[in-house]
Design an enzyme around this catalytic site. Structure first.
Site, PDB file in Angstrom:
ATOM      1  N   SER A 148       8.241  -5.172   6.538  1.00  0.00           N
ATOM      2  CA  SER A 148       8.043  -6.314   7.453  1.00  0.00           C
ATOM      3  C   SER A 148       8.869  -7.527   7.035  1.00  0.00           C
ATOM      4  O   SER A 148       8.342  -8.600   6.733  1.00  0.00           O
ATOM      5  CB  SER A 148       6.553  -6.667   7.523  1.00  0.00           C
ATOM      6  OG  SER A 148       5.822  -5.564   7.996  1.00  0.00           O
ATOM      7  N   ARG A 183       0.836  -1.197   0.000  1.00  0.00           N
ATOM      8  CA  ARG A 183       0.000   0.000   0.000  1.00  0.00           C
ATOM      9  C   ARG A 183       0.871   1.247   0.000  1.00  0.00           C
ATOM     10  O   ARG A 183       1.915   1.300   0.660  1.00  0.00           O
ATOM     11  CB  ARG A 183      -0.887   0.031   1.253  1.00  0.00           C
ATOM     12  CG  ARG A 183      -2.025  -0.946   1.243  1.00  0.00           C
ATOM     13  CD  ARG A 183      -3.117  -0.549   2.237  1.00  0.00           C
ATOM     14  NE  ARG A 183      -2.625  -0.404   3.600  1.00  0.00           N
ATOM     15  CZ  ARG A 183      -3.301   0.202   4.576  1.00  0.00           C
ATOM     16  NH1 ARG A 183      -4.493   0.738   4.324  1.00  0.00           N
ATOM     17  NH2 ARG A 183      -2.807   0.296   5.789  1.00  0.00           N
ATOM     18  N   ASP A 224       5.826  -4.032  11.301  1.00  0.00           N
ATOM     19  CA  ASP A 224       4.368  -3.903  11.451  1.00  0.00           C
ATOM     20  C   ASP A 224       3.915  -3.839  12.912  1.00  0.00           C
ATOM     21  O   ASP A 224       2.917  -3.196  13.236  1.00  0.00           O
ATOM     22  CB  ASP A 224       3.635  -5.038  10.717  1.00  0.00           C
ATOM     23  CG  ASP A 224       4.177  -6.414  11.068  1.00  0.00           C
ATOM     24  OD1 ASP A 224       5.145  -6.505  11.838  1.00  0.00           O
ATOM     25  OD2 ASP A 224       3.622  -7.411  10.554  1.00  0.00           O
TER      26      ASP A 224
END
Length: 811
Positions: free
Chosen positions: A497, A433, A551
């Site tokens: 991540s 994203r 994350d």
């Protein structure tokens, strides 16, 4: 089958309960002596055909004596306890009383041994009763709503509330008034053998009084109760010489019948026995209809096990019963199976089934016991986690510590004064994203987010590092154009991540790719520098890469914006990890003593040094051995979504191989690694999911399961998920207690920001975890706040905080 019949003397039937059960124990001892089995402790099934309140299979309280018994001190008592005490008083043998059943249930079980479709028992003899297999969800008097249980209907009392008054005759009323229990067992008095002959006698008396029979003459024998027996009805309706039989019986009763009298008597017997069979058929049809509705099938195939002298000895009763049932329930294929061995065999079958199920239950529980953790064990997990946290923080032991406690260089959470526009990237899989996060302070304080999801083609994932980061920058450019902000330079936060060694807030060295990425020239490099170089190659815009975070930290910061007490981040999804705000004086890998820094625990590796070996089971070992990284991430493999389904699958295979599940038949699909997805755990444990839906999931796995199998699978899922939640809770208790002790507080109020599919979607995981934390860390008031916007927003907020601190330093 060996059997022996013993008589019960009338004085014992009417004496004390102690005498009665001592007599039963003596008969049992004699029988065992005869078979030379007195030295063995055998399971015993007890057919006790009196009205009882049964609370479990081996506990039955006598409601009232019938059939001439009047033994004192027994009514209201558990008959199993009474017989056990009688056996103990003798002391020369021992018996394991497993089951007590009535004769109807015994009949169903006797026939069920020969026909697995047998789910109804019927007695039509001296008395009458029925039983059938009912769905547990409809039995409000017993806890639980899964599976089935045999219901003893005691249908002889049907009509005691007046429901049959419109079809009861004057003869039925006269029989009732002259009985030992007027007003009770009204249905039984219309259909059973004890009353059938008496009904015929009363009709014959009335017809004689009205001069319709016997020339209006009555004999003393015909007027005497009980002189016309049900056996006489069967003899008169016999295939041959029925009229002659009627003559012989009437002459025996002191009458001089004509041929017409004999024909009329034959007809009366037909009417009475046909009514009995029809009434019996109507109620049985109601039972069949209910079973059909319960199962939700268009057509029911079922077997009725039957016993009783009327059914077996009357020449036409059975045929009339069968015909009427089939007419009343045409969508049921009904088979009637006569019990040839009585209800004693059925009691033994109930006992055998109960004994087998109890033995299998004990075997399953012994296995599952290793997955059930005591409070003491959970406290020990908490203690060990605290030790491993200290080792990870210490410069001396960090290199060998499995729980790495990595510094993140995030040193502050939002204070509400942050403002501005920030970009964020969230990269952790094949999709990523790009976000624009607008942070406002003052009266209009809040966060406005816009985002777009982009895919990373496999050829880019497996190409060069330059190609990968050029693709990422191309997506950023597309997003800025999409937002009408082309050419704008903004601070950027990067959620990355993958395993990294972080040297500062904006420097993170990729240790190794995971999740299918293989881009060359990246491992061992600073991912922030790789991103900046790709931006410079494009020469369209410039971005200030302020922070790179994982994350877990992003989740803590996302929730920290909503709740200033949020100082812990937790992910429980495909994998699991935690972070929290540690005192700088304890973070020995970073210089400085003042303030706090967020530490990325990487707690999934807890136990990699063997410190959890005493809690790991053979199933954990099997899952670890066949994983992509055997020997590593052992704590994560006990608590996270990627592995819970696999633990369950291994347990189901073990149970099936041992004949404890699925009748010992393993499907090929169940043998497939990863086929039992963790989402199945959430679905199976859902409170609103019926067993039929559980069976549908198992059917998808190629398993032919029964309701009992579904109950067992659900229990396995519950045990595995509960252990995961408790272990997660024990780890979190260690974290919050460490924060409290760091600050020298008697009590601590803290919030944990949480994300992850297992935590959010499993119906009970969160609740069990919360309860465990509360129990193991009683001095901490811990709240849990779900992250609704993911870790991308957190990366932007970290960037906003870093910009605020940087601007304050510049001023």
């Amino acid at each position: 089958m060996e059997s022996q019949i013993y008589a019960i003397p009338e004085d014992i039937m009417r004496g004390s309960g102690t005498q009665l059960f001592d007599h039963i124990a003596e008969c049992l001892a004699n029988f065992m002596d005869k078979l030379q089995i007195k030295d063995k402790k055998l399971p015993l099934g007890f057919t006790f055909s009196f009205p009882c309140l049964q609370t479990k299979l081996d506990e039955s309280f006598l409601v009232s004596w019938t059939k001439g018994f009047k033994s004192s001190g027994v009514e209201g008592k558990d008959v199993v306890t009474l017989i056990r005490k009688a056996i103990q008083r003798r002391g020369d043998f021992d018996i394991d009383i497993v089951a007590v059943v009535n004769d109807t249930v015994g009949t169903m079980m006797t026939c069920g041994y020969d026909d697995q479709n047998c789910e109804i028992g019927l007695i039509v003899g001296t008395g009458s009763n029925a039983c059938y297999m009912e769905e547990m969800r409809h039995i409000d008097t017993v806890e639980g709503d899964e599976g089935r249980m045999c219901i003893n209907m005691e249908w002889g009392a049907f009509g005691d509330d007046g429901a049959l008054d419109d079809i009861r005759t004057e003869f039925d009323q006269e029989i009732d008034m002259g009985s030992l229990n007027p007003g009770k067992q009204l249905f039984e008095k219309m259909i059973s053998g004890m009353y059938m002959g008496e009904l015929v006698r009363l009709i014959l008396v009335k017809m004689a009084k009205e001069e319709l029979l016997f020339g209006g003459k009555l004999s003393p024998e015909l007027l005497a109760t009980g002189h016309f027996e049900t056996k006489d009805v069967s003899d008169i309706e016999g295939e041959k010489d029925g009229i002659q039989k009627a003559r012989e019986i009437l002459v025996r009763l002191g009458l001089d019948p004509t041929h017409e009298d004999c024909v009329a008597t034959h007809r009366v017997c037909q009417i009475v026995s046909t009514r009995s069979a029809s009434l019996c058929a109507a109620t049985l049809a109601a039972v069949l209809w209910r079973i059909k509705e319960n199962k939700g099938v268009d057509r029911l195939r079922s077997t009725v096990g039957v016993d009783g002298s009327v059914y077996k000895k009357h020449p036409h009763f059975a045929k009339r019963l069968h015909k009427t049932v089939r007419r009343l329930v045409p969508d049921c294929d009904v088979r009637f199976l006569r019990s040839e061995d009585g209800s004693g065999k059925g009691a033994a079958m109930v006992t055998a089934v109960a004994y087998r199920l109890a033995d299998q239950h004990r075997a399953r529980q012994k296995t599952l016991e290793s997955l059930k953790l005591s409070r003491e064990q959970l406290l020990e997990v908490k203690r060990r986690m605290k030790i491993e946290m200290e080792r990870g923080l210490s410069k001396e032991t960090h290199a060998i510590a499995p729980v790495k406690m990595l510094p993140t260089y995030v040193c502050a959470t939002p204070d509400g004064t942050e403002k501005g526009d920030f970009l964020a990237l969230d990269l952790g899989g094949t999709n990523f994203r790009v976000l624009l996060v607008r942070v406002r302070n003052g009266k209009r304080r809040g966060v406005e987010m816009h985002n777009k999801i982009y895919s990373i083609p496999q050829e880019v994932m497996h190409g060069t590092g330059d190609e990968l980061f050029d693709h990422i920058v191309q997506c950023i450019a597309d997003f800025l154009e999409y937002m009408g902000m082309k050419g704008v330079s903004l601070p950027l936060g990067f959620t990355f991540s993958f395993p990294c060694q972080q040297n500062s807030l904006d420097e993170s060295i990729l240790l190794k790719w995971t999740k299918g990425f293989k881009a060359s020239g990246c491992e061992g490099e600073d991912v922030v520098m790789l991103l900046k170089e790709a931006i410079h190659r494009r020469e369209e815009f410039d971005l200030d890469v302020v922070a790179v975070v994982n994350d877990t930290v992003g989740t803590m910061m996302t929730c920290g914006y909503e709740d200033p007490h949020c100082e812990v981040g937790l992910i429980v999804g495909t994998g699991s990890n935690a972070c929290y705000m540690e005192e700088m004086r304890n973070v020995e890998l970073v210089e400085g003593e003042e303030g706090r820094m967020c530490v990325n625990m990487e707690w999934g590796a807890f136990g990699d040094n063997g410190c959890l070996d005493d809690l790991r089971t053979e199933f954990d070992a099997a899952v670890d051995e066949l994983s992509l990284n055997p020997g590593r991430q052992r704590f994560e493999k006990m608590i996270s979504g990627m592995y819970l389904g696999e633990i369950v699958r291994n347990i189901l295979i073990d149970f099936t191989k041992r004949g404890l599940l699925f009748r010992g038949r393993i499907s090929e699909r169940l043998k497939t690694r990863g086929i039992f997805e963790t989402k199945f755990l959430s679905q199976i444990e859902s409170d609103c999911l019926a067993l039929l839906q559980v069976r549908a999931i198992l059917h998808h796995l190629g398993l032919e399961s029964t309701c009992d199998d579904s109950i067992i699978v659900k229990e396995v899922c519950t045990v595995v998920a509960r252990r995961a939640a408790q272990l997660c809770g024990a780890g979190m208790a260690a974290v919050v207690d460490k924060i409290r002790e760091n600050r020298g507080l008697d009590t601590l109020k803290v919030t944990v920001g949480v994300d992850g599919t297992l935590y959010k979607l499993h119906p009970h995981f969160a609740k069990v975890m919360h309860e465990t934390v509360k129990d193991l860390a009683p001095k901490c008031d811990v709240s849990f706040l779900e992250s609704e916007d993911g870790s991308g927003k957190g990366a932007a907020l970290i960037t906003a905080v870093a910009c605020r601190i940087r601007e304050a330093g510049q001023r």
